[in-house]
Design a protein around this motif. Structure first.
Motif, PDB file in Angstrom:
ATOM      1  N   THR A   1      -2.597   2.174  -9.460  1.00  0.00           N
ATOM      2  CA  THR A   1      -3.177   0.862  -9.241  1.00  0.00           C
ATOM      3  C   THR A   1      -2.065  -0.171  -9.262  1.00  0.00           C
ATOM      4  O   THR A   1      -1.050  -0.005  -9.957  1.00  0.00           O
ATOM      5  CB  THR A   1      -4.248   0.512 -10.291  1.00  0.00           C
ATOM      6  OG1 THR A   1      -4.785  -0.786 -10.010  1.00  0.00           O
ATOM      7  CG2 THR A   1      -3.695   0.536 -11.704  1.00  0.00           C
TER       8      THR A   1
ATOM      9  N   ASP B   1      -8.170   0.308  -6.210  1.00  0.00           N
ATOM     10  CA  ASP B   1      -7.771  -0.866  -5.435  1.00  0.00           C
ATOM     11  C   ASP B   1      -8.868  -1.924  -5.397  1.00  0.00           C
ATOM     12  O   ASP B   1      -9.093  -2.562  -4.369  1.00  0.00           O
ATOM     13  CB  ASP B   1      -7.390  -0.428  -4.012  1.00  0.00           C
ATOM     14  CG  ASP B   1      -6.532  -1.452  -3.291  1.00  0.00           C
ATOM     15  OD1 ASP B   1      -5.950  -2.320  -3.970  1.00  0.00           O
ATOM     16  OD2 ASP B   1      -6.445  -1.385  -2.050  1.00  0.00           O
TER      17      ASP B   1
ATOM     18  N   ASN C   1      -5.335   1.784   3.271  1.00  0.00           N
ATOM     19  CA  ASN C   1      -4.967   2.943   2.445  1.00  0.00           C
ATOM     20  C   ASN C   1      -5.428   4.243   3.082  1.00  0.00           C
ATOM     21  O   ASN C   1      -4.719   5.252   3.055  1.00  0.00           O
ATOM     22  CB  ASN C   1      -5.559   2.821   1.045  1.00  0.00           C
ATOM     23  CG  ASN C   1      -5.010   1.645   0.271  1.00  0.00           C
ATOM     24  OD1 ASN C   1      -3.923   1.155   0.535  1.00  0.00           O
ATOM     25  ND2 ASN C   1      -5.786   1.172  -0.706  1.00  0.00           N
TER      26      ASN C   1
ATOM     27  N   SER D   1       0.819  -1.206   0.000  1.00  0.00           N
ATOM     28  CA  SER D   1       0.000   0.000   0.000  1.00  0.00           C
ATOM     29  C   SER D   1       0.855   1.259   0.000  1.00  0.00           C
ATOM     30  O   SER D   1       0.545   2.234  -0.695  1.00  0.00           O
ATOM     31  CB  SER D   1      -0.943  -0.003   1.207  1.00  0.00           C
ATOM     32  OG  SER D   1      -1.960  -0.971   1.039  1.00  0.00           O
TER      33      SER D   1
ATOM     34  N   GLU E   1     -11.013   6.676  -3.436  1.00  0.00           N
ATOM     35  CA  GLU E   1     -10.515   5.310  -3.338  1.00  0.00           C
ATOM     36  C   GLU E   1     -11.592   4.343  -3.817  1.00  0.00           C
ATOM     37  O   GLU E   1     -12.731   4.393  -3.348  1.00  0.00           O
ATOM     38  CB  GLU E   1     -10.145   4.970  -1.895  1.00  0.00           C
ATOM     39  CG  GLU E   1      -9.685   3.531  -1.721  1.00  0.00           C
ATOM     40  CD  GLU E   1      -9.419   3.166  -0.273  1.00  0.00           C
ATOM     41  OE1 GLU E   1      -8.382   2.569   0.011  1.00  0.00           O
ATOM     42  OE2 GLU E   1     -10.283   3.492   0.589  1.00  0.00           O
TER      43      GLU E   1
ATOM     44  N   THR F   1     -14.313   7.148  -0.202  1.00  0.00           N
ATOM     45  CA  THR F   1     -14.015   5.751  -0.480  1.00  0.00           C
ATOM     46  C   THR F   1     -15.301   4.977  -0.751  1.00  0.00           C
ATOM     47  O   THR F   1     -16.321   5.207  -0.100  1.00  0.00           O
ATOM     48  CB  THR F   1     -13.220   5.110   0.675  1.00  0.00           C
ATOM     49  OG1 THR F   1     -12.867   3.767   0.333  1.00  0.00           O
ATOM     50  CG2 THR F   1     -13.993   5.120   1.984  1.00  0.00           C
TER      51      THR F   1
ATOM     52  N   PHE G   1      -7.011   6.200  -5.771  1.00  0.00           N
ATOM     53  CA  PHE G   1      -6.471   4.884  -5.428  1.00  0.00           C
ATOM     54  C   PHE G   1      -7.399   3.844  -6.053  1.00  0.00           C
ATOM     55  O   PHE G   1      -8.518   3.648  -5.569  1.00  0.00           O
ATOM     56  CB  PHE G   1      -6.452   4.653  -3.919  1.00  0.00           C
ATOM     57  CG  PHE G   1      -5.587   5.582  -3.108  1.00  0.00           C
ATOM     58  CD1 PHE G   1      -4.644   6.410  -3.693  1.00  0.00           C
ATOM     59  CD2 PHE G   1      -5.719   5.626  -1.730  1.00  0.00           C
ATOM     60  CE1 PHE G   1      -3.844   7.251  -2.926  1.00  0.00           C
ATOM     61  CE2 PHE G   1      -4.932   6.448  -0.954  1.00  0.00           C
ATOM     62  CZ  PHE G   1      -3.993   7.272  -1.542  1.00  0.00           C
TER      63      PHE G   1
ATOM     64  N   PHE H   1       0.156   3.285  -3.450  1.00  0.00           N
ATOM     65  CA  PHE H   1      -0.808   4.369  -3.286  1.00  0.00           C
ATOM     66  C   PHE H   1      -0.239   5.625  -2.620  1.00  0.00           C
ATOM     67  O   PHE H   1      -0.661   6.733  -2.958  1.00  0.00           O
ATOM     68  CB  PHE H   1      -2.027   3.863  -2.518  1.00  0.00           C
ATOM     69  CG  PHE H   1      -2.721   2.737  -3.227  1.00  0.00           C
ATOM     70  CD1 PHE H   1      -3.356   2.961  -4.438  1.00  0.00           C
ATOM     71  CD2 PHE H   1      -2.699   1.448  -2.723  1.00  0.00           C
ATOM     72  CE1 PHE H   1      -3.972   1.918  -5.131  1.00  0.00           C
ATOM     73  CE2 PHE H   1      -3.312   0.399  -3.399  1.00  0.00           C
ATOM     74  CZ  PHE H   1      -3.948   0.636  -4.604  1.00  0.00           C
TER      75      PHE H   1
END
Length: 222
Positions: free
Chosen positions: A186, A155, A63, A34, A55, A82, A153, A38
């Motif tokens: 990524t 992910d 993260n 991570s 995210e 997120t 991010f 990121f």
């Protein structure tokens, strides 16, 4: 979703999902991965003093916790949005050892990330605010953020495990909700993903990966 705990090679935890035969992080080191993908390749490349992060995949909250550490250390204001359709339970999240390894004084802060209300902004610290959305991003046309994002991010689970999260409409949407010079990172360096990011309009580069992975991708909106 059934999950199992595992310890990765840097001593940090991850979850394993038997139904997908997939780990949440690299078994070579969750924190290590991570940080590399990121934080080092993404967040630290953004020079703004107020940063809006998107995210895709809240997962274990690792993260977000690392981004919070950056916000505190650099006195940078981070608004962190997120998305996760199937969040892990608070009980499972509280068993994770990230805070003990990263910043033991903030164990309660890590728990707060998971206990924070969904669908509204939560002021976690002076420098870090969090918006968690239980949202299916495989339907990107329904995502209407209030602001554009400076850092992304990406992910989601791997393309072969979760193909609906790696499509051209998704990367087109991310491009449209990103600010000028926005940075997306990524862990996935597949050629198909690189080409979709390029088709969306990003400038894409391959970077060396963390231990156990040859390359990662970084995309910049120009």
């Amino acid at each position: 979703m059934d999950i199992e705990f595992e310890i990765t090679e840097d001593g940090s935890h991850t979850f394993f999902v038997p139904g997908l035969n997939e780990h949440y992080h690299s078994t070579h080191g969750a924190i290590q991965e991570s940080m590399h993908v990121f934080i080092d390749a993404g967040l630290r490349r953004c020079e703004k003093r107020e940063v809006k992060v998107l995210e895709i995949g809240f997962g274990t909250g690792l993260n977000a916790f690392l981004a919070l550490q950056e916000a505190e250390k650099r006195s940078v204001k981070i608004d962190f949005t997120t998305l996760d359709l199937y969040p892990v339970s608070t009980a499972d999240a509280e068993k994770l050892n990230y805070a003990e390894l990263i910043n033991p004084s903030q164990k309660d802060i890590f728990k707060e990330l998971h206990k924070a209300d969904w669908e509204r902004w939560n002021q976690i610290t002076l420098w870090f605010s969090l918006l968690k959305m239980q949202f299916d991003f495989s339907n990107p046309s329904e995502f209407h953020p209030e602001n554009k994002f400076d850092v992304v991010f990406f992910d989601a689970f791997a393309p072969e495990k979760q193909p609906g999260m790696w499509t051209q409409p998704i990367f087109d949407k991310i491009y449209s909700v990103s600010s000028e010079n926005a940075i997306l990172t990524t862990y996935c360096a597949k050629g198909t993903v690189r080409r979709m990011l390029q088709a969306a309009g990003f400038f894409v580069e391959r970077l060396p990966g963390p231990p156990g992975k040859r390359e990662i991708l970084r995309a910049v909106k120009k």
